[in-house]
Design an enzyme around this catalytic site. Structure first.
Site, short mmCIF file in Angstrom:
data_model
loop_
_atom_site.label_atom_id
_atom_site.label_comp_id
_atom_site.label_asym_id
_atom_site.label_seq_id
_atom_site.Cartn_x
_atom_site.Cartn_y
_atom_site.Cartn_z
N GLY A 146 0.76 -1.24 0.00
CA GLY A 146 0.00 0.00 0.00
C GLY A 146 0.78 1.28 0.00
N PRO A 184 4.60 -5.43 -0.81
CA PRO A 184 4.67 -4.21 -1.60
C PRO A 184 4.57 -4.50 -3.10
CG PRO A 184 6.88 -4.91 -1.03
CD PRO A 184 5.94 -5.89 -0.36
N GLY A 185 3.87 -3.63 -3.81
CA GLY A 185 3.81 -3.76 -5.27
C GLY A 185 4.23 -2.44 -5.90
N ARG A 186 3.33 -1.47 -5.81
CA ARG A 186 3.54 -0.18 -6.46
C ARG A 186 4.86 0.49 -6.08
NH1 ARG A 186 -0.78 2.84 -8.17
NH2 ARG A 186 -2.12 1.68 -6.75
N ARG A 230 -5.18 3.53 -15.67
CA ARG A 230 -5.32 4.26 -14.41
C ARG A 230 -5.95 5.64 -14.54
NH1 ARG A 230 -1.75 5.54 -11.50
NH2 ARG A 230 -2.71 4.97 -9.55
N CYS A 264 -12.37 5.16 -28.91
CA CYS A 264 -13.61 5.90 -29.12
C CYS A 264 -14.41 5.99 -27.84
CB CYS A 264 -14.39 5.25 -30.26
SG CYS A 264 -13.46 5.45 -31.77
N GLU A 265 -13.89 6.75 -26.92
CA GLU A 265 -14.51 6.99 -25.62
C GLU A 265 -13.87 8.25 -25.07
OE1 GLU A 265 -14.89 4.76 -21.74
OE2 GLU A 265 -15.23 3.15 -23.18
N TYR A 322 0.61 -1.61 -12.16
CA TYR A 322 -0.80 -1.44 -12.57
C TYR A 322 -0.89 -0.76 -13.93
CZ TYR A 322 -1.10 -2.62 -7.67
OH TYR A 322 -0.93 -3.26 -6.46
C1 LIG Z 1 -2.82 -5.11 -4.22
C2 LIG Z 1 -2.36 -5.71 -2.95
C3 LIG Z 1 -1.08 -5.44 -2.46
C4 LIG Z 1 -0.13 -4.47 -3.13
O1 LIG Z 1 -0.52 -3.14 -2.97
P1 LIG Z 1 0.50 -1.99 -3.42
O2 LIG Z 1 -0.28 -0.76 -3.19
O3 LIG Z 1 0.81 -2.20 -4.85
O4 LIG Z 1 1.68 -2.08 -2.55
C5 LIG Z 1 -0.67 -6.10 -1.33
N1 LIG Z 1 -1.47 -6.97 -0.68
C6 LIG Z 1 -2.71 -7.25 -1.11
C7 LIG Z 1 -3.54 -8.23 -0.37
C8 LIG Z 1 -3.21 -6.64 -2.27
O5 LIG Z 1 -4.44 -6.91 -2.68
#
Ligand SMILES: *Cc1c(COP(=O)(O)O)cnc(C)c1O
Length: 421
Positions: A241, A277-279, A316, A345-346, A374
């Site tokens: 997050g 972590p992802g983003r 996004r 076309c939107e 994402y």
């Molecule tokens: C999407 C998600 C994440 C990653 O969130 P980021 O904002 O990209 O860090 C981690 N845990 C769960 C359960 C998620 O659904």
């Protein structure tokens, strides 16, 4: 430091001019920097290790599931947070150690649970009692043991976009915190389940640490309550997050600040800390490279800069009203104010409105920044456009890490039944 920088007025990814990638691979194309991915992974891992607890970092595969990206994460010692059987298969294919794979999500289906059990994944994050009962039955019938955490919903407003907020009572995620302790006890008594921990994830692109801290405090109280009731809690999964800067000049909490807060709040927990972590890892390690198709000038309005990328490639802005910085591949002094749009076309196919940018004309190359998370993972073929290609740069070399899937390849999977003849 994200390894996308100008050299002699020309935008490079590491040591590769983006113009060279456009020429060889075509546009639109996602470009990832291997060095940036590694750097972000290291910074994060070091930051969350501040308190000295044992940590497991599980990269959120949904942010960028590309196999080459997952391989970089594996080389950095990351596991994976997966939310579907498809993501589980990718994490395993990339060589992620099964014990560092976490399976999240409210809708895990029986074959997906079985696949996780067969792989011997480290943790299922259970999101409801119903799911726990089903997993117990499947594991017990197969003579297997599912290692699990209970995901709680702390009822905290993450202060982010409502579509990526996951920790409020009304969201579908996790179990209400006030029901968590008795539910944990009931699940712990089931065959086939080994309840080892608790988990929380309240949303994505968080711009403040306060809601995260509040959620972790509640998780800590729950751990104490569970232990007082005689349960052993060895793992605490703090989710993902952490937000990233989408707009030059924006101030967001750094991984170090996040890690310091985690160390302070989790002091004395005596658990392995898990992170998803992802983003924060992938977001600023990628750009979407695009070419201007033409500039359309209307009276009384800013011109439309029409690029060859569209909302199907980068959803996004259309989905969340998200901001992505738009920068030219070749710098020039002239500037303009423009509406940046794709060919779909939107009217929702709009990347920016009234945006001050470097002046652009037909054929010019540009990038949308902060597109490594994402971005490609949410791409579709809407308007019968192909699925966007992906490239990874490594110093002065680069490789295609996902082929462009042509509209012909997509329609080749379709059938017209003979009763329509
Ligand atoms: C999407 C998600 C994440 C990653 O969130 P980021 O904002 O990209 O860090 C981690 N845990 C769960 C359960 C998620 O659904």
């Amino acid at each position: 430091m994200d390894h996308f920088h100008y050299r002699d007025g020309e935008l490079h990814a590491e040591d590769v001019p983006l113009a060279r990638i456009a020429e060889q691979i075509g546009t639109p194309v996602y470009v990832y920097s291997r060095a940036a991915l590694e750097r972000h992974a290291r910074v994060f891992r070091e930051a969350v290790g501040q308190g000295g607890a044992r940590t497991i970092c599980a990269f959120a595969v949904k942010s960028n599931p590309n196999l080459a990206v997952l391989r970089v994460m594996r080389r950095e010692g990351f596991g994976a947070d997966v939310v579907s059987g498809g993501e589980l298969a990718r994490a395993l294919a990339a060589g992620m150690p099964a014990e560092a794979i976490v399976f999240s999500g409210v809708g895990k289906q029986a074959p997906e649970m079985a696949a996780g059990l067969d792989a011997g994944i480290g943790q299922f994050n259970i999101e409801s009692e119903e799911e726990g009962l089903e997993l117990s039955a499947i594991a017990a019938a197969r003579g297997q043991q599912a290692s699990c955490a209970l995901r709680i919903n702390p009822d905290i407003d993450a202060g982010t976009h409502e579509k990526i907020s996951t920790g409020k009572r009304d969201n579908k995620f996790g179990v209400p915190i006030d029901q968590a302790a008795p539910m944990f006890a009931r699940l712990a008594a089931l065959p086939g389940l080994s309840m080892r921990g608790v988990a929380v994830h309240i949303g994505s692109q968080l711009a403040s640490l306060a809601p995260l801290e509040a959620a972790f405090v509640r998780l800590g109280e729950l751990i104490a309550e569970l232990r007082a009731a005689g349960h052993s809690v060895s793992h605490a999964d703090l989710g993902g997050g952490l937000g990233v800067c989408h707009k030059a000049g924006e101030i967001l909490p750094t991984p170090q600040e996040y890690g310091a807060m985690v160390a302070r709040v989790t002091k004395g927990w005596d658990t392995t800390l898990m992170f998803e972590p992802g983003r924060v890892i992938a977001g600023n390690a990628g750009v979407l490279l695009t070419r201007v198709v033409r500039v359309k000038r209307n009276a009384n309005r800013d011109p439309f800069v029409i690029v060859d990328a569209a909302m199907n490639d980068l959803a996004r802005p259309a989905l969340y009203g998200a901001w992505h910085d738009f920068e030219p591949v070749r710098l020039r002094p002239e500037r303009m104010t423009a509406n940046i749009v794709g060919p779909i076309c939107e009217s929702g196919d709009t990347f920016a409105t009234g945006r001050p940018i470097v002046a652009m004309g037909a054929g010019d190359l540009a990038v949308f920044r902060t597109a490594g998370a994402y971005g490609a993972s949410m791409a579709s073929s809407y308007n019968s456009r192909g699925l966007v290609a992906e490239v990874m740069v490594d110093n002065e070399r680069f490789a295609t890490v996902a082929d462009r899937i042509t509209p012909e390849a997509i329609s080749a999977a379709e059938r017209v039944p003979d009763w329509l003849d």
